[in-house]
Design an enzyme around this catalytic site. Structure first.
Site, PDB file in Angstrom:
ATOM      1  N   ASP A  13      29.640  63.915  70.527  1.00  0.00           N
ATOM      2  CA  ASP A  13      30.444  63.431  71.651  1.00  0.00           C
ATOM      3  C   ASP A  13      29.689  62.460  72.549  1.00  0.00           C
ATOM      4  O   ASP A  13      29.944  62.375  73.755  1.00  0.00           O
ATOM      5  CB  ASP A  13      30.967  64.614  72.498  1.00  0.00           C
ATOM      6  CG  ASP A  13      31.837  65.558  71.694  1.00  0.00           C
ATOM      7  OD1 ASP A  13      32.525  65.068  70.788  1.00  0.00           O
ATOM      8  OD2 ASP A  13      31.826  66.768  71.972  1.00  0.00           O
ATOM      9  N   LYS A  16      30.262  57.770  70.194  1.00  0.00           N
ATOM     10  CA  LYS A  16      30.102  56.980  68.956  1.00  0.00           C
ATOM     11  C   LYS A  16      31.375  56.183  68.673  1.00  0.00           C
ATOM     12  O   LYS A  16      31.313  55.031  68.262  1.00  0.00           O
ATOM     13  CB  LYS A  16      29.825  57.918  67.759  1.00  0.00           C
ATOM     14  CG  LYS A  16      28.540  58.731  67.909  1.00  0.00           C
ATOM     15  CD  LYS A  16      28.396  59.747  66.798  1.00  0.00           C
ATOM     16  CE  LYS A  16      29.426  60.863  66.825  1.00  0.00           C
ATOM     17  NZ  LYS A  16      29.327  61.750  68.000  1.00  0.00           N
ATOM     18  N   GLY A  40      35.859  64.256  66.898  1.00  0.00           N
ATOM     19  CA  GLY A  40      36.904  63.663  67.731  1.00  0.00           C
ATOM     20  C   GLY A  40      36.312  62.422  68.364  1.00  0.00           C
ATOM     21  O   GLY A  40      35.393  62.524  69.172  1.00  0.00           O
ATOM     22  N   HIS A  41      36.771  61.252  67.935  1.00  0.00           N
ATOM     23  CA  HIS A  41      36.206  59.998  68.432  1.00  0.00           C
ATOM     24  C   HIS A  41      37.266  59.257  69.243  1.00  0.00           C
ATOM     25  O   HIS A  41      38.320  58.910  68.722  1.00  0.00           O
ATOM     26  CB  HIS A  41      35.732  59.136  67.258  1.00  0.00           C
ATOM     27  CG  HIS A  41      34.614  59.772  66.477  1.00  0.00           C
ATOM     28  ND1 HIS A  41      34.083  59.225  65.343  1.00  0.00           N
ATOM     29  CD2 HIS A  41      33.914  60.912  66.690  1.00  0.00           C
ATOM     30  CE1 HIS A  41      33.118  60.008  64.889  1.00  0.00           C
ATOM     31  NE2 HIS A  41      33.000  61.038  65.679  1.00  0.00           N
ATOM     32  N   GLN A 222      29.504  63.855  64.602  1.00  0.00           N
ATOM     33  CA  GLN A 222      28.634  64.922  65.134  1.00  0.00           C
ATOM     34  C   GLN A 222      27.362  64.318  65.742  1.00  0.00           C
ATOM     35  O   GLN A 222      27.411  63.199  66.221  1.00  0.00           O
ATOM     36  CB  GLN A 222      28.301  65.946  64.044  1.00  0.00           C
ATOM     37  CG  GLN A 222      29.457  66.864  63.659  1.00  0.00           C
ATOM     38  CD  GLN A 222      30.459  66.224  62.745  1.00  0.00           C
ATOM     39  OE1 GLN A 222      30.127  65.719  61.690  1.00  0.00           O
ATOM     40  NE2 GLN A 222      31.719  66.249  63.120  1.00  0.00           N
TER      41      GLN A 222
HETATM   42  P1  GDP Z   1      32.244  60.692  70.082  1.00  0.00           P
HETATM   43  O1  GDP Z   1      32.633  61.958  69.421  1.00  0.00           O
HETATM   44  O2  GDP Z   1      30.780  60.452  70.036  1.00  0.00           O
HETATM   45  O3  GDP Z   1      33.021  59.499  69.577  1.00  0.00           O
HETATM   46  O4  GDP Z   1      32.629  60.859  71.619  1.00  0.00           O
HETATM   47  P2  GDP Z   1      34.005  61.464  72.216  1.00  0.00           P
HETATM   48  O5  GDP Z   1      35.067  60.450  72.060  1.00  0.00           O
HETATM   49  O6  GDP Z   1      34.252  62.823  71.691  1.00  0.00           O
HETATM   50  O7  GDP Z   1      33.598  61.663  73.721  1.00  0.00           O
HETATM   51  C1  GDP Z   1      33.187  60.610  74.508  1.00  0.00           C
HETATM   52  C2  GDP Z   1      34.127  60.527  75.734  1.00  0.00           C
HETATM   53  O8  GDP Z   1      33.520  59.718  76.703  1.00  0.00           O
HETATM   54  C3  GDP Z   1      35.464  59.882  75.415  1.00  0.00           C
HETATM   55  O9  GDP Z   1      36.450  60.478  76.207  1.00  0.00           O
HETATM   56  C4  GDP Z   1      35.235  58.421  75.838  1.00  0.00           C
HETATM   57  O10 GDP Z   1      36.440  57.769  76.205  1.00  0.00           O
HETATM   58  C5  GDP Z   1      34.334  58.611  77.018  1.00  0.00           C
HETATM   59  N1  GDP Z   1      33.368  57.529  77.287  1.00  0.00           N
HETATM   60  C6  GDP Z   1      32.715  56.743  76.410  1.00  0.00           C
HETATM   61  N2  GDP Z   1      31.790  55.991  77.029  1.00  0.00           N
HETATM   62  C7  GDP Z   1      31.854  56.314  78.332  1.00  0.00           C
HETATM   63  C8  GDP Z   1      31.135  55.890  79.487  1.00  0.00           C
HETATM   64  O11 GDP Z   1      30.210  55.091  79.444  1.00  0.00           O
HETATM   65  N3  GDP Z   1      31.499  56.460  80.675  1.00  0.00           N
HETATM   66  C9  GDP Z   1      32.504  57.378  80.779  1.00  0.00           C
HETATM   67  N4  GDP Z   1      32.807  57.852  81.970  1.00  0.00           N
HETATM   68  N5  GDP Z   1      33.184  57.817  79.707  1.00  0.00           N
HETATM   69  C10 GDP Z   1      32.857  57.299  78.496  1.00  0.00           C
HETATM   70  P1  IMO Z   2      31.906  64.339  67.178  1.00  0.00           P
HETATM   71  O1  IMO Z   2      31.915  63.483  65.942  1.00  0.00           O
HETATM   72  C1  IMO Z   2      30.541  67.958  69.178  1.00  0.00           C
HETATM   73  C2  IMO Z   2      30.018  71.514  66.664  1.00  0.00           C
HETATM   74  C3  IMO Z   2      30.975  72.670  66.942  1.00  0.00           C
HETATM   75  C4  IMO Z   2      30.084  73.842  66.581  1.00  0.00           C
HETATM   76  C5  IMO Z   2      29.294  73.323  65.400  1.00  0.00           C
HETATM   77  C6  IMO Z   2      29.843  73.761  64.034  1.00  0.00           C
HETATM   78  O2  IMO Z   2      33.162  64.270  67.962  1.00  0.00           O
HETATM   79  O3  IMO Z   2      30.682  64.076  67.978  1.00  0.00           O
HETATM   80  P2  IMO Z   2      31.962  73.006  62.631  1.00  0.00           P
HETATM   81  O4  IMO Z   2      33.417  73.062  62.947  1.00  0.00           O
HETATM   82  O5  IMO Z   2      31.458  71.622  62.360  1.00  0.00           O
HETATM   83  O6  IMO Z   2      31.556  73.971  61.560  1.00  0.00           O
HETATM   84  O7  IMO Z   2      31.234  73.530  63.986  1.00  0.00           O
HETATM   85  O8  IMO Z   2      29.325  71.920  65.483  1.00  0.00           O
HETATM   86  N1  IMO Z   2      30.664  70.225  66.396  1.00  0.00           N
HETATM   87  C7  IMO Z   2      30.737  69.209  67.276  1.00  0.00           C
HETATM   88  N2  IMO Z   2      30.339  69.145  68.571  1.00  0.00           N
HETATM   89  N3  IMO Z   2      31.058  66.872  68.575  1.00  0.00           N
HETATM   90  C8  IMO Z   2      31.443  66.918  67.281  1.00  0.00           C
HETATM   91  O9  IMO Z   2      31.855  65.823  66.605  1.00  0.00           O
HETATM   92  C9  IMO Z   2      31.315  68.141  66.580  1.00  0.00           C
HETATM   93  N4  IMO Z   2      31.594  68.533  65.316  1.00  0.00           N
HETATM   94  C10 IMO Z   2      31.186  69.805  65.213  1.00  0.00           C
HETATM   95  O10 IMO Z   2      31.371  72.681  68.293  1.00  0.00           O
HETATM   96  O11 IMO Z   2      29.161  74.084  67.627  1.00  0.00           O
HETATM   97 MG    MG Z   3      33.702  63.718  69.838  1.00  0.00          MG
END
Ligand code: GDP
Ligand code: IMO
Ligand code: MG
Length: 430
Positions: A13, A16, A40-41, A222
């Site tokens: 999270d 990416k 979840g991206h 991840q």
């Molecule tokens: P990922 O799994 O690495 O793609 O990240 P996620 O999408 O799960 O979580 C990142 C969250 O941060 C999302 O809700 C983005 O919209 C938000 N986001 C990304 N860059 C920034 C930033 O620089 N500042 C803030 N406030 N939010 C950000």
């Molecule tokens: P993105 O791509 C954050 C974590 C789960 C749990 C562990 C194992 O959005 O960054 P699983 O369902 O993979 O067997 O769970 O890994 N986990 C993540 N945490 N971001 C993710 O993906 C994750 N994908 C799995 O919360 O701790």
């Molecule tokens: Mg994510």
């Protein structure tokens, strides 16, 4: 061959998805290499929010081909729903291709994920319940069904019947009713029909692009410390989110990677169980969670929040051969008089400056902090380094000095435009 890996440098999270979207338009191919719909991206652009779990975030660029790589595990139902949802939001997408070697996630994987978690009791991992672990277990046990077999009507029914028989025995051990093979076969055959046109042998597509000098972006899911081998085992996922995973999950060799950017938050978060030395279980942690809306994109769970851990980040830089860092969410850390970063640990009274391999040691370390000046103001308006408060720049300098890895890109907000590119030379390699 300009190729770039975008890898999560912490526990996932890190943003990416945003980065892949920002850079994906420059790439001919965007190939995701690990995990499944546990990811979840989020991408925010043009006032719209897109959430991707399986489809590479590069799909939003019309001229880009987005590949669901061979290292992934794919829930067919989830993928089709995601495709329909994304098409409803934006009619013109890039081309989608699914690797024939990616493994398929079936309902028994999801059921077993939850049953195994229940059986772990207090030692539960806190998985996303998407069946990811059980699907990779089948892959390793050599009873998984791959996309190529799934969409082949001459192969799938018999293979599926064989596997469901075994899974029903397993479910009986958990006291569960057997699955209805005929109903499942009907449902999944319909998904296979729809997915068949997208399924291809992707190794040659990726290799030809790289050898043809095209720009190829490898999208990680991840994060480094969730890696099956390099993460905080057993509190990890079942795949390889690290840079090395890009080779394992797409059909390329290590010398075909020119650059790797590690995405990290200006602080640290983690979802699920496991050690987290800099976790803040106080008002500060709660403030970061609320202010940063730190709730998971996939499960909606509140993310655990803490200070930046530079010991971990340095390890991540080395393990992933990072060319540069992408530091995100600098805007969220605004408003503190001082901010802390972990620069060492205490383990049983001794100072150490590395991440212990043994998770049960890592659980016991106490962070040694360096306190730096905080900053204030709305960073979301900043578009170049000089726009940032001097304290933010000092924070970035400290990160670079400690990790020996330069920040290449900064993110100051969720929108595509809220991005500052510092080192274009580090993005696609020389
Ligand atoms: P990922 O799994 O690495 O793609 O990240 P996620 O999408 O799960 O979580 C990142 C969250 O941060 C999302 O809700 C983005 O919209 C938000 N986001 C990304 N860059 C920034 C930033 O620089 N500042 C803030 N406030 N939010 C950000
Ligand atoms: P993105 O791509 C954050 C974590 C789960 C749990 C562990 C194992 O959005 O960054 P699983 O369902 O993979 O067997 O769970 O890994 N986990 C993540 N945490 N971001 C993710 O993906 C994750 N994908 C799995 O919360 O701790
Ligand atoms: Mg994510």
């Amino acid at each position: 061959m300009p190729t770039l890996v975008i890898v999560g440098a912490q526990w996932g999270d890190e943003a990416k998805g945003k980065l892949v979207d920002v850079l994906g338009g420059e790439a001919e191919l965007v190939v995701r290499y690990s995990g499944g719909n546990n990811a979840g991206h989020t991408v925010i652009t043009g006032g719209q929010e897109f959430k991707f779990h399986l489809i590479p975030a590069g799909i939003l660029h019309r001229d880009t081909t987005a590949i669901v790589g061979s290292g992934m595990v794919v829930c067919p139902k989830g993928l089709l729903e995601e495709l329909d949802r994304t098409l409803a939001q934006k009619s013109e997408l890039g081309t989608l291709i699914i690797s024939s070697a990616a493994h398929v996630v079936f309902p028994y994987h999801r059921m077993l994920d939850s049953l195994e978690e229940e059986a772990r009791g207090n030692n539960r991992i806190g998985t996303t319940s998407r069946g990811i672990g059980p699907a990779y277990q089948d892959k390793v046990a050599r009873i998984g069904i791959r996309m190529g077999e799934f969409v082949d009507p001459n192969v799938f029914p018999a293979r599926f019947a064989e596997v469901v028989k075994v899974k029903n025995q397993l479910l009986a051990m958990f006291g569960k009713d057997p699955l209805d093979l005929d109903a499942l076969l009907e449902e999944y055959t319909a998904y296979a029909e729809r997915l068949r046109p997208y399924v291809k042998d992707t190794d040659p597509i990726v290799q030809d692009a790289v050898y043809g000098g095209k720009r190829v972006l490898f999208e990680g899911a991840q994060g480094t410390f969730l890696d099956l081998d390099s993460g905080t085992y057993p509190y990890v996922t079942s795949s390889h989110p690290t840079t090395g995973g890009a080779c394992l999950g797409t059909g390329i060799g290590p010398r075909m990677i020119d650059s790797a950017l590690g995405v990290c938050k200006a602080y640290t978060t983690r979802v699920g169980a496991g050690p987290f030395p800099t976790e803040l279980l106080d008002d500060v942690g709660e403030w970061i969670r609320q202010h940063g809306k730190e709730y998971g994109t996939t499960t909606g769970r509140g993310r655990r929040c803490g200070w930046l851990d530079l010991v971990m980040l340095r390890h991540s830089c080395r393990l992933n051969s990072l060319s540069g860092l992408v530091v995100t969410r600098l805007d969220i850390l605004s408003g503190f008089e001082t901010v802390k970063v972990a620069t060492g640990y205490k383990l049983d009274g001794e100072e150490i400056n590395y991440v212990p391999t043994n998770t049960f040691d890592f659980e016991r370390v106490e962070p040694i902090y360096t306190e730096l000046k905080g900053w204030s103001g709305d960073l979301r308006k900043c578009r170049k380094l000089e726009d940032l408060p001097v304290e933010t720049r000092a924070y970035l300098d400290f990160m670079e000095e400690y990790t020996q890895t330069p920040p290449a890109i900064l993110s100051v907000g969720p929108d595509r435009d809220e991005t500052i590119v510092l080192r274009p030379d580090l993005i696609w390699g020389a």
